[in-house]
Each structure stands twice: as structure tokens, then as C-alpha cells.
Design a protein around this motif. Structure first.
Motif: not given
Length: 538
Positions: A500, A380, A525, A484, A433, A459, A523, A487, A436, A457
Motif C-alpha cells: 500500500r 481512470t 489510496q 472492492r 479500482d 483505489d 495500491v 487488492f 482493475a 491501482i
């Protein structure tokens, strides 16, 4: 009744194993029945692919071979991507695969469930070596041999298959107790050490490239001693993170995909490459053209001079570096090498000055992660950044899928390390993502085994690195955007705490998750960008 399966378990115990990874299958039940009362810890995963990645993570964390049990046909084939990573990254995994009954071996198509024309041949294309135990009495020697080969440099996965009827057959031999496996370390030839030391002593601008073989051999102290005697800058490959102190005045760090570093290495009048084949990533996609003498120390004879002409020294990195450190003459520090390193790193920072957000994400992860906590990075964008920019601080503490480059590595590999480390320290996995989704089922494994692993993760709505590659090459993307799940909600449905985060809060949120016992998910973003490729510069 003791069976062939009992001999498998007894052999592993005699060799020092305490943990076995895998997933049950019909033809492998003889081993699993024997495991039940053995005292070996069984770490069961939801797919053979993830069990293979987990075994690799365990081996990275312990330095010991990881036993991996795979079933016949689809089970064996599903594990191949993980075994390719282990082979590419020289990770010792001992794979014990079940097979159809003996009557189905050797060519006839009997129609057994999971039957392949030649299962061993399929696996042999990937692993270091492959064999078959056709009678119970052959099992201990076959497993001991696999253990030894897996640990003999270059390390790698080794496969032993055992037919179903052999696993279930009565074992008419005493319990296995006296089994040993002694890996053979290739020692450097004296005349090669003398020639290499003479070249290094004559050098005005010596530079060292340290590869993953330095970490696997435990050669960090010898590397430091040699570099300081020669006053030679050291660049570490992505597989050797932490092998040389990141902030040492002679550390050129790991910016191997930067043209400034490529030029810096090319300018060395003697370049010592240790434990690396100078493959695609380590040579800035084969744009590296050294202008001086190259000395290559490598335990894998197949990698010697595979990419560049050199004085090839087939040897274990620790043995060779220790002898070189004793053979070369010490130089008085004059600050010249340190100044060259400082100039290089300044040029790199200047090139990245518009990518402060991405560097800040890497720095936030570094700040949140305890120094001795290992991290496992999937394919990633943040991993690509971490290859160059992450200070591992402890040798081997940063692992990634840069060997074979397959998706889905990060989380299951981290779980394998967490199996090894228990409550000693946390383990971090970093995935995008897309990657994952390969390992999402292993949230159940993490919860069931109570593993102390945090999963970050990132995303960004798709395959971010492929999005950038396609945009740069073609001006548009195709197939990179992904639907997706939520999560956080998905993790919580497995009983795993999740939260998050934002780039601004990442350090705080990740540190909090790492401090909590058991599995955890964060997670992020974000849409990190990749730095511009310099291997395209002509």
C-alpha cells in the motif's frame, strides 16, 4: 502428421513472429497442437479480452504485428472490445480465429457448439478486414495478406477465421518457408507537398499538431527538423506522447483539453496536422475552430477532412514530413514562437494552481519510472491527467485506451509489452479500482510467466471519473460507487508481491516495486480530482 494448424504456425514463423497470444478453445485445438513443438512462445491469458489487449501492448512495444488466437463464438465476441481499441489506435494485430466445421458455414443452423449465424460479419464491423480460409492450402496466403494489411498504414487489426475441420485436415503442401508480407506506404503527391510548403513558408504563426501517426511512422526526427526550420510550436496529441521533446522551447506539450491550447491552435495562420484526424479528444470535444489555413497529413484517407476543411495530403507521416522539411525555407530564430509557447504554458499552470496534489501524483510516477520504461494507462482519472501532463520522454512510451476508451486495458496491455521486453526494462500499468477488476485474473498470468510488470491501482472507491461527470452534470451520482477487494491481499493470494502507498510515499514505493524483478502491485489510496472541463466554456 502436418495439418492446417501446422500451416498456421509455419506461416507465422515464416513472417517473423516469435510470440503468439491467446486462449485455447475446442475448435482451435489444431493450432494449439501445432504450437506445442513449434518454438513459438505462447502467452496464454485468462480471457480473450485480455489476450487482445496484451497483443496490442506487444505490438506497441515492438512495432510488429502481434498474432492473437481466439476461439469460436463467445471467444471471438469477447475479444471485440480489445480489437476495437486496436482499430481505433491503429495497432497491428493479426487475429486467427477458429470456426465451426465447414458444414456449419454459409447459413444453415446445424447446432454446432459456439455457432453464430455469421461470425466473420460480427468481427468485420470492428477490424480493418476479415477473411476465411476454407482449405489448408489457403492458410499461408491468407495469413501473409493479413500481416501485410495490418502493417499497411493505417495500421490495424486483421481477422482470418479457419474452420475446425480445416485446422485438423492433413496439409498436402510443403512446409511454409518462402512467405513475405510487404506493407505499402502511401507517398505524398509532389504537387501537394509544393502547395503545403508554400503555405508554411508564407505563414507568420505556423503551428504543428503531431498525432499518433508520427509515432507509428517513426517520423520524430523529421518532425523536429521541420519544426526547427519553421520555428513552429508543436503540440502532441495523447496518442503521440514523446514524439516531440517535452521541454523543447517549441513544445506546446499536450494540453489539448485546455481552452488556452485550443485558442493557441486556432490562432495559427497555418496549422499543420500530421497523423491525426483531430477527433473528439484532440479537438477539445470539437470546440476547436481554426481561423487560418489547415494542412492535414494523414495515412488513413477516411480521416482526411473528416472534421475540418483542409489541404488534405494522403501520406505516411515520415515520408511527408521528410519532404516538407526539405522543401520549406529555414527561418532565423527570433524567440517569438518560443515566447508564445511560454505564455501558453504559464496560462495553463495558472489555471491548475489549485490542483497541485494531482499534478504531484503524475510527477511522482514520472520520477519513479525509468525514462525508457513504457507505461500503459487504463481509463481512470490519473490517465486523463497523464494525457495532458505526463512527459513520456521516449516516443510511444506512454500508451492508453484513448482510442476506443474501454475499461480494462491497462494491466493486460502492460503484460503484453512485458512479454516483448523480458528483463530489458520494467513496464508500468496504471488502473483505477473499477478498471482493475477487469484484469484481476491476469495476476495469475503475470505470475505464471514471470512478467516484469508493476501494476499501480488507484483505489478511490468507484468509477472516479464518472463520479465527477455525474456530479458536474446532475449534482448527484448513481451507480458509480463500488465494493472492492483488498487488492494487496488479493495480489498476494496469486503469489504477487504487493504494498500500500500514499500520495506522499508514491514515488518511493513505486520506484521500489519497479526495481524488483517479476510482477508487483502498488495500491494507492487516493481520490484525485479532474481539472474542470474547458470544452463547456462558451
Amino acid at each position: 502428421m502436418r495439418t492446417g494448424g501446422s500451416l498456421v504456425v509455419e506461416s507465422l514463423v515464416a513472417l517473423g513472429a516469435d510470440t503468439v497470444f491467446g486462449e485455447p478453445g475446442q475448435h482451435a485445438l489444431g493450432v494449439f497442437q501445432a504450437l506445442a513443438g513449434s518454438g513459438l512462445r505462447y502467452a496464454g491469458f485468462r480471457t480473450e479480452l485480455n489476450a487482445g489487449f496484451a497483443a496490442a501492448g506487444f505490438a506497441c512495444a515492438t512495432g510488429r504485428p502481434a498474432p492473437l488466437l481466439v476461439s469460436t463464438g463467445p471467444g471471438a465476441l469477447i475479444s471485440l472490445a480489445a480489437l476495437q481499441e486496436a482499430a481505433s489506435a491503429s495497432i497491428p494485430v493479426v487475429v486467427i480465429g477458429s470456426q465451426v466445421p465447414s458444414a456449419g458455414l454459409g447459413g444453415p443452423r446445424r447446432g454446432f457448439l459456439h455457432e453464430l449465424p455469421d461470425q466473420r460479419a460480427c468481427v468485420a464491423q470492428v477490424v480493418k478486414s476479415a477473411g476465411t480460409a476454407r482449405h489448408p492450402s489457403q492458410i499461408p496466403s491468407a495469413i501473409a495478406r493479413a500481416w501485410e494489411v495490418a502493417l499497411t498504414p493505417p495500421h490495424g487489426p486483421v481477422y482470418v477465421e479457419i474452420p475446425q475441420d480445416v485446422l485438423l485436415a492433413e496439409a498436402d503442401v510443403p512446409p511454409v518457408t518462402g512467405l513475405t508480407a510487404t506493407p505499402q506506404l502511401p507517398a505524398p503527391r509532389p504537387e501537394l507537398i509544393r502547395a503545403a510548403a508554400a503555405d508554411l513558408d508564407r505563414a507568420q504563426r505556423p503551428v504543428i499538431v503531431a498525432g499518433g501517426g508520427v509515432v507509428r511512422a517513426g517520423a520524430e526526427d523529421a518532425l523536429l527538423k521541420l519544426a526547427e526550420k519553421l520555428r513552429a510550436p508543436v503540440a502532441t496529441t495523447f496518442g503521440a506522447k514523446g514524439a516531440f521533446p517535452w521541454l523543447h522551447p517549441l513544445s506546446a506539450q499536450s494540453w489539448l483539453e485546455d481552452q488556452h491550447t485550443t485558442d493557441f491552435l486556432a490562432d495559427a495562420d497555418v496549422l499543420l496536422v500530421v497523423g491525426s484526424g483531430l477527433g473528439e479528444l484532440s479537438s477539445n470535444y470539437h470546440t476547436f475552430r481554426p481561423r487560418g489555413r489547415v494542412i492535414q497529413v494523414e495515412a488513413d484517407p477516411g480521416k482526411l477532412e473528416a472534421n475540418l476543411p483542409a489541404l488534405g495530403v494522403h501520406a505516411d507521416a515520415r515520408l511527408a514530413l521528410a519532404e516538407l522539411a526539405s522543401a520549406v525555407s529555414a527561418r532565423e530564430p527570433d524567440g517569438a514562437a518560443e515566447a508564445r509557447v511560454g505564455e501558453l504554458l504559464t496560462k495553463i499552470r495558472h489555471r491548475l494552481q489549485d490542483l497541485g496534489t494531482e499534478l504531484a501524483l503524475v510527477e511522482a510516477i514520472r520520477a519513479a519510472l525509468p525514462d525508457d520504461a513504457p507505461s500503459f494507462w487504463d481509463m481512470t482519472i490519473l490517465a486523463y491527467w497523464a494525457w495532458s501532463a505526463f512527459d513520456a520522454r521516449v516516443s510511444g512510451a506512454m500508451q492508453s485506451a484513448q482510442g476506443a476508451g474501454g475499461l480494462g486495458y491497462g494491466f493486460p496491455a502492460a503484460l503484453g509489452a512485458a512479454v516483448a521486453l523480458g528483463d530489458q526494462r520494467p513496464v508500468l500499468a496504471v488502473s483505477g479500482d473499477g478498471g482493475a477488476m477487469y484484469g484481476i485474473s491476469e495476476l495469475a498470468t503475470a505470475r505464471q510467466l514471470g512478467l516484469n510488470a508493476t501494476w499501480l491501482i488507484v483505489d478511490d472507491g468507484g468509477y472516479g471519473i464518472l463520479r465527477e461527470y455525474m456530479t458536474d452534470a446532475f449534482g448527484a451520482t448513481f451507480g458509480t460507487e463500488l465494493a472492492r477487494p483488498d487488492f494487496v491481499a488479493l495480489a498476494e493470494s496469486f503469489g504477487v508481491p504487493a504494498r500500500r502507498s500514499t500520495p506522499e510515499d508514491l514515488e518511493r514505493d513505486l520506484a521500489a516495486a519497479l526495481a524488483e524483478p517479476g510482477p508487483n502491485v502498488v495500491v494507492l489510496q487516493a481520490n484525485p480530482r479532474m481539472f474542470a472541463p474547458t470544452h463547456l466554456v462558451t
